[in-house]
Write an enzyme that holds these catalytic residues in place. Structure first.
Site, PDB file in Angstrom:
ATOM      1  N   HIS A  18      34.380  35.537  37.667  1.00 61.76           N
ATOM      2  CA  HIS A  18      33.632  36.541  38.426  1.00 61.76           C
ATOM      3  C   HIS A  18      32.536  37.058  37.509  1.00 61.76           C
ATOM      4  O   HIS A  18      32.845  37.640  36.462  1.00 61.76           O
ATOM      5  CB  HIS A  18      34.554  37.686  38.848  1.00 61.76           C
ATOM      6  CG  HIS A  18      35.764  37.229  39.623  1.00 61.76           C
ATOM      7  ND1 HIS A  18      35.811  37.264  40.999  1.00 61.76           N
ATOM      8  CD2 HIS A  18      36.956  36.712  39.220  1.00 61.76           C
ATOM      9  CE1 HIS A  18      36.984  36.802  41.408  1.00 61.76           C
ATOM     10  NE2 HIS A  18      37.702  36.455  40.343  1.00 61.76           N
ATOM     11  N   GLU A 258      48.560  35.089  43.285  1.00 60.06           N
ATOM     12  CA  GLU A 258      48.339  35.685  41.954  1.00 60.06           C
ATOM     13  C   GLU A 258      49.418  36.758  41.773  1.00 60.06           C
ATOM     14  O   GLU A 258      50.317  36.605  40.967  1.00 60.06           O
ATOM     15  CB  GLU A 258      46.918  36.283  41.880  1.00 60.06           C
ATOM     16  CG  GLU A 258      46.607  36.974  40.540  1.00 60.06           C
ATOM     17  CD  GLU A 258      45.247  37.688  40.536  1.00 60.06           C
ATOM     18  OE1 GLU A 258      44.644  37.888  41.613  1.00 60.06           O
ATOM     19  OE2 GLU A 258      44.793  38.072  39.426  1.00 60.06           O
TER      20      GLU A 258
HETATM   21  N1  ADE Z   1      38.275  40.028  41.330  1.00 58.87           N
HETATM   22  C1  ADE Z   1      37.971  39.861  40.035  1.00 58.87           C
HETATM   23  N2  ADE Z   1      39.013  39.358  39.368  1.00 58.87           N
HETATM   24  C2  ADE Z   1      40.017  39.197  40.273  1.00 58.87           C
HETATM   25  C3  ADE Z   1      41.348  38.720  40.206  1.00 58.87           C
HETATM   26  N3  ADE Z   1      41.911  38.301  39.071  1.00 58.87           N
HETATM   27  N4  ADE Z   1      42.075  38.713  41.336  1.00 58.87           N
HETATM   28  C4  ADE Z   1      41.560  39.155  42.475  1.00 58.87           C
HETATM   29  N5  ADE Z   1      40.325  39.613  42.591  1.00 58.87           N
HETATM   30  C5  ADE Z   1      39.548  39.637  41.505  1.00 58.87           C
HETATM   31 ZN    ZN Z   2      39.664  35.916  40.090  1.00 58.54          ZN
END
Ligand code: ADE
Ligand code: ZN
Length: 385
Positions: A18, A258
């Site tokens: 990101h 995640e």
């Molecule tokens: N936005 C930036 N990093 C992120 C992550 N690890 N998981 C979800 N959204 C994000």
């Molecule tokens: Zn991410």
């Protein structure tokens, strides 16, 4: 660790970074000063200094705890030049780690909400991308806007509608002269041809908070995005016939598994049409999901240091690297938000090697799968393979 020099020299592709997450505390304070942005020091003493902010970054307790700082941090980004400087600093770091191709996430909804136009964001990022190709050994890069799950679904819908104006409309005709198209064309100084405007975005992502936010909530938004091809697959062939053939070919990736369960991976594939999964570590808990990822060769974009920082994994050894390799599930290794998690792509590769002691063959598999799972065109992949 005799493989360390080999690992540094590996030609790398990064798919999960990101760009707002590459904003270092140093640049954050510099831009806050330059742009007259007030940081919330009164509420949170972590914003008192670079050192205090780094200290806070070392103690994240969850994804949402991190996201709180991440969204405040990006408020200092105001101009196209800020986005260009941010991305360029990332490309230089990536180049030093032998990254040949990078696919960069960004969060348009947050910038739009702050009054920063999509054209400014894209113009800055594209300028850096072009400079990286020219100045950093031909490194290529693509841009992927992400829809944000912490905001109402309707806010995602509005972004897709805005993106859609700039790309395809119903029927076979290319939409011209809508506001976004005009803004983007101005942003590109007339240097881009009509078709490369359409190639500005390589796909569409989904990120931000995950708990209790199943992908299915975004099903209709992604259906619209696919139907109108808001982000066309890039191709060397920019003829009208080729664009037409690629209609509906919007590439989709989604953060799933995640912090959330393995089921969310299945839902991202079935309900959103995702072709890649970001993180996806929860897959290792579900044999059926593993079998499907292997069979359909769905690439996971793993981010080991991120998982440990945000407590999605207890340690790098607990990131199921070996499980994915043994099951034939393709993955790449990425930095996610490198300025927040204490390492860029090289540190992620090194951490994996230290904890998992992979063989040269394992690394060859990882590097090959990273090229195959990239969204650049086949000619570019051939060069990298
Ligand atoms: N936005 C930036 N990093 C992120 C992550 N690890 N998981 C979800 N959204 C994000
Ligand atoms: Zn991410």
């Amino acid at each position: 660790h005799t493989l360390q020099p080999l690992i540094a020299a590996l030609p790398k592709c990064e798919h999960h970074m990101h760009v707002e997450g590459s904003l270092s505390p140093e640049l954050l304070f510099e831009l806050a000063e330059r742009n007259g942005v007030t940081l919330p020091v009164a509420e949170d003493a972590s914003f008192a200094s670079v050192e205090a902010l780094y200290a806070r970054y070392s103690r994240f307790t969850s994804l949402d705890d991190f996201l709180h700082y991440y969204y405040i941090g990006m408020s200092v980004l105001q101009t196209a030049a800020d986005f260009e400087a941010l991305a360029m600093a990332y490309f230089e770091k990536a180049h030093a780690a032998n990254v040949r191709h990078a696919e960069i996430f960004f969060d348009p909804q947050v910038h739009l909400a702050r009054g920063v136009s999509l054209a400014d964001v894209v113009r800055g990022l594209r300028a850096a991308s072009r400079r990286a190709t020219a100045e950093l050994g031909g490194m290529t890069s693509l841009l992927i806007p992400c829809l944000l799950r912490h905001l109402p679904v309707d806010d995602s819908g509005k972004l897709v509608a805005q993106l859609r104006e700039g790309y395809w409309a119903d029927g076979d005709e290319v939409v011209q002269e809508e506001t976004v198209v005009q803004a983007l064309e101005e942003a590109f100084d007339g240097q881009e041809d009509e078709n490369s405007l359409r190639g500005a975005l390589a796909g569409l992502g989904l990120c931000s908070s995950e708990r209790d936010l199943p992908p299915t909530l975004w099903r209709d938004v992604f259906r619209e995005a696919r139907r109108h091809s808001v982000a066309s697959a890039p191709s060397a062939d920019s003829s009208k016939a080729s664009l037409k053939a690629r209609r509906g070919a919007t590439r989709i990736t989604a953060h799933a598994g995640e912090e959330g369960p393995a089921d969310y991976i299945t839902l991202a594939l079935d309900d959103l049409g995702a072709q890649r999964i970001d993180h996806g570590i929860a897959a290792a808990t579900d044999p059926a999901v593993m079998a499907r990822l292997a069979k359909e060769q769905i690439m996971l974009t793993l981010c080991p240091l991120s998982n440990v920082c945000l407590r999605a994994a207890k340690s790098i050894a607990d990131v199921p690297i070996r499980t994915f390799l043994d099951a034939g599930v393709p993955f790449s290794i990425n930095s996610d938000d490198p300025a927040y998690f204490g390492g860029y792509i090289q540190e992620n590769y090194n951490a994996v090697q230290e904890a998992h002691n992979l063989s040269a063959d394992d690394w060859a598999t990882i590097v090959r799968n990273a090229v195959r799972g990239s969204w650049c065109d086949d000619a570019r992949k051939q060069v990298m393979l």
